[in-house]
Write a protein that holds these residues in place. Structure first.
Motif, PDB file in Angstrom:
ATOM      1  N   LYS A  95      13.196  -0.217  10.019  1.00  0.00           N
ATOM      2  CA  LYS A  95      12.638  -1.564  10.136  1.00  0.00           C
ATOM      3  C   LYS A  95      13.105  -2.396   8.954  1.00  0.00           C
ATOM      4  N   PRO A  96      13.504  -3.619   9.192  1.00  0.00           N
ATOM      5  CA  PRO A  96      13.955  -4.462   8.068  1.00  0.00           C
ATOM      6  C   PRO A  96      12.798  -4.820   7.152  1.00  0.00           C
ATOM      7  N   GLY A  97      13.091  -4.930   5.872  1.00  0.00           N
ATOM      8  CA  GLY A  97      12.066  -5.303   4.905  1.00  0.00           C
ATOM      9  C   GLY A  97      11.701  -6.774   4.994  1.00  0.00           C
ATOM     10  N   VAL A  98      10.450  -7.066   4.712  1.00  0.00           N
ATOM     11  CA  VAL A  98       9.923  -8.435   4.751  1.00  0.00           C
ATOM     12  C   VAL A  98       9.219  -8.708   3.423  1.00  0.00           C
ATOM     13  N   PRO A  99       9.000  -9.978   3.068  1.00  0.00           N
ATOM     14  CA  PRO A  99       8.330 -10.291   1.798  1.00  0.00           C
ATOM     15  C   PRO A  99       6.961  -9.648   1.649  1.00  0.00           C
ATOM     16  N   GLU A 100       6.260  -9.443   2.760  1.00  0.00           N
ATOM     17  CA  GLU A 100       4.933  -8.815   2.682  1.00  0.00           C
ATOM     18  C   GLU A 100       5.019  -7.388   2.141  1.00  0.00           C
ATOM     19  N   ASP A 101       6.134  -6.715   2.383  1.00  0.00           N
ATOM     20  CA  ASP A 101       6.291  -5.354   1.858  1.00  0.00           C
ATOM     21  C   ASP A 101       6.320  -5.356   0.332  1.00  0.00           C
ATOM     22  N   LEU A 102       7.021  -6.279  -0.250  1.00  0.00           N
ATOM     23  CA  LEU A 102       7.075  -6.370  -1.710  1.00  0.00           C
ATOM     24  C   LEU A 102       5.716  -6.741  -2.297  1.00  0.00           C
ATOM     25  N   GLN A 103       5.031  -7.669  -1.643  1.00  0.00           N
ATOM     26  CA  GLN A 103       3.703  -8.065  -2.126  1.00  0.00           C
ATOM     27  C   GLN A 103       2.728  -6.884  -2.078  1.00  0.00           C
ATOM     28  N   LYS A 104       2.782  -6.116  -1.002  1.00  0.00           N
ATOM     29  CA  LYS A 104       1.879  -4.975  -0.859  1.00  0.00           C
ATOM     30  C   LYS A 104       2.175  -3.899  -1.901  1.00  0.00           C
ATOM     31  N   LEU A 105       3.455  -3.641  -2.153  1.00  0.00           N
ATOM     32  CA  LEU A 105       3.811  -2.646  -3.164  1.00  0.00           C
ATOM     33  C   LEU A 105       3.348  -3.060  -4.555  1.00  0.00           C
ATOM     34  N   MET A 106       3.432  -4.330  -4.857  1.00  0.00           N
ATOM     35  CA  MET A 106       2.973  -4.808  -6.157  1.00  0.00           C
ATOM     36  C   MET A 106       1.475  -4.626  -6.308  1.00  0.00           C
ATOM     37  N   LYS A 107       0.710  -4.931  -5.273  1.00  0.00           N
ATOM     38  CA  LYS A 107      -0.745  -4.756  -5.348  1.00  0.00           C
ATOM     39  C   LYS A 107      -1.121  -3.283  -5.495  1.00  0.00           C
ATOM     40  N   ASP A 108      -0.454  -2.419  -4.749  1.00  0.00           N
ATOM     41  CA  ASP A 108      -0.752  -0.989  -4.845  1.00  0.00           C
ATOM     42  C   ASP A 108      -0.392  -0.433  -6.222  1.00  0.00           C
ATOM     43  N   TYR A 109       0.675  -0.925  -6.796  1.00  0.00           N
ATOM     44  CA  TYR A 109       1.123  -0.429  -8.094  1.00  0.00           C
ATOM     45  C   TYR A 109       0.175  -0.847  -9.221  1.00  0.00           C
ATOM     46  N   TYR A 110      -0.320  -2.065  -9.170  1.00  0.00           N
ATOM     47  CA  TYR A 110      -1.166  -2.590 -10.245  1.00  0.00           C
ATOM     48  C   TYR A 110      -2.661  -2.516  -9.929  1.00  0.00           C
ATOM     49  N   SER A 111      -3.044  -1.957  -8.803  1.00  0.00           N
ATOM     50  CA  SER A 111      -4.459  -1.956  -8.405  1.00  0.00           C
ATOM     51  C   SER A 111      -5.339  -1.163  -9.364  1.00  0.00           C
ATOM     52  N   SER A 112      -4.793  -0.089  -9.964  1.00  0.00           N
ATOM     53  CA  SER A 112      -5.604   0.751 -10.851  1.00  0.00           C
ATOM     54  C   SER A 112      -5.706   0.196 -12.274  1.00  0.00           C
ATOM     55  N   SER A 113      -4.837  -0.726 -12.652  1.00  0.00           N
ATOM     56  CA  SER A 113      -4.810  -1.222 -14.031  1.00  0.00           C
ATOM     57  C   SER A 113      -5.089  -2.719 -14.149  1.00  0.00           C
TER      58      SER A 113
END
Length: 286
Positions: A95-113
């Motif tokens: 599946k081609p990547g979309v801007p929402e994928d980058l936004q979701k990864l950023m939230k998951d990465y920084y959610s604990s800190s």
């Protein structure tokens, strides 16, 4: 002896009976003497042996393990192999990547800190993103689509220690592949390789100081290091393109690799997000 012989002759006894072959006179043992000899032999046999100085080893206890009762009807259950990302991706359609994928990864990465307010500040407006690749484009055709006025931008760029376009990928080998595949787009543009394999940071900093460079292709770790040491200025940057949809031999995208993902987010915080919010920089997912 003479008297004994004469007496034996007088009694009619043969002298050979008195002197056997051994040369000693034989005499019959009395019953008392035989009994004494027997008792001596018995005493010798019954004398207890002295105890040995070494300690005798005591026998160790043996425990017999009873075999477990195996039911004939039951069959051995095989352990289920854990599914890997390669197994899942091999059966799924890309599946081609979309801007929402980058936004979701950023939230998951920084959610604990990060707090909720800080996570909201990481959100980027849709105007920051260019059209994503729908898996039908080559790199040259995609770059021509998102940047139709590249020739004009290239001519107007004269600032050293900077680039107009950055393409971020996962490895040095992939960097070389991308540079070869963008010949139709770059034309006379100056391109620099920005990865850590066989190239020192100081060498890349000297190249950026000597001449004007238009395109930079490399890994996020080396680009981050150049920005940190002041060898690369991000302010003149106009386009930041991620090699988003390409997969390696293990079918991993660049953002599926933990080390690369961490370096990408650290690079975004070094001025990229602020440039995107000011709308001077655009993000693209190839």
């Amino acid at each position: 002896m003479y008297h004994l012989l004469t007496q034996a002759r007088w009694l009619g006894v043969d002298r050979h009976w008195m002197y056997p072959r051994c040369g000693q006179p034989c005499r019959e043992a009395s019953d008392g003497e035989e009994g004494g000899r027997d008792t001596e032999v018995m005493q010798q046999e019954t004398v207890p042996l002295p105890a040995s100085s070494k300690k005798t080893k005591q026998p160790k206890e043996c425990f017999l393990i009873q075999p477990k009762d195996r039911k004939d009807n039951t069959t051995k259950t095989r352990k289920r192999r854990k599914k890997k990302i390669t197994d899942v991706l091999a059966k799924s359609e890309p599946k081609p990547g979309v801007p929402e994928d980058l936004q979701k990864l950023m939230k998951d990465y920084y959610s604990s800190s990060r707090s909720v307010i800080e996570l909201e500040e990481l959100n980027l407006p849709d105007s920051c993103f260019l059209k994503a690749n729908d898996l039908t484009h080559s790199l040259s055709s995609y770059l021509k689509e998102i940047c139709p006025k590249w020739v004009k931008l290239r001519k107007n760029h004269s600032e050293k220690k900077s680039v107009l376009m950055l393409i971020i990928c996962s490895s040095a080998i992939r960097t070389l592949e991308l540079i070869r595949s963008m010949t139709a787009f770059r034309g006379d543009s100056k391109v620099i390789k920005l990865f850590a394999k066989h190239i020192k940071v100081q060498e890349q900093m000297k190249l950026l100081e000597k001449r004007v460079v238009h395109l930079g292709v490399g890994t996020p770790g080396r680009i981050k290091e150049l920005v940190k040491q002041g060898g690369l200025n991000l302010n003149p940057l106009k386009f930041l393109v991620f090699d988003w949809n390409w997969r390696d031999q293990k079918l991993r995208r660049m953002m599926d690799i933990p080390e690369v993902r961490k370096e990408v987010f650290e690079l975004l915080e070094m001025g990229v997000l602020s440039l995107c919010k000011s709308e001077s920089l655009k993000l693209g997912l190839f």
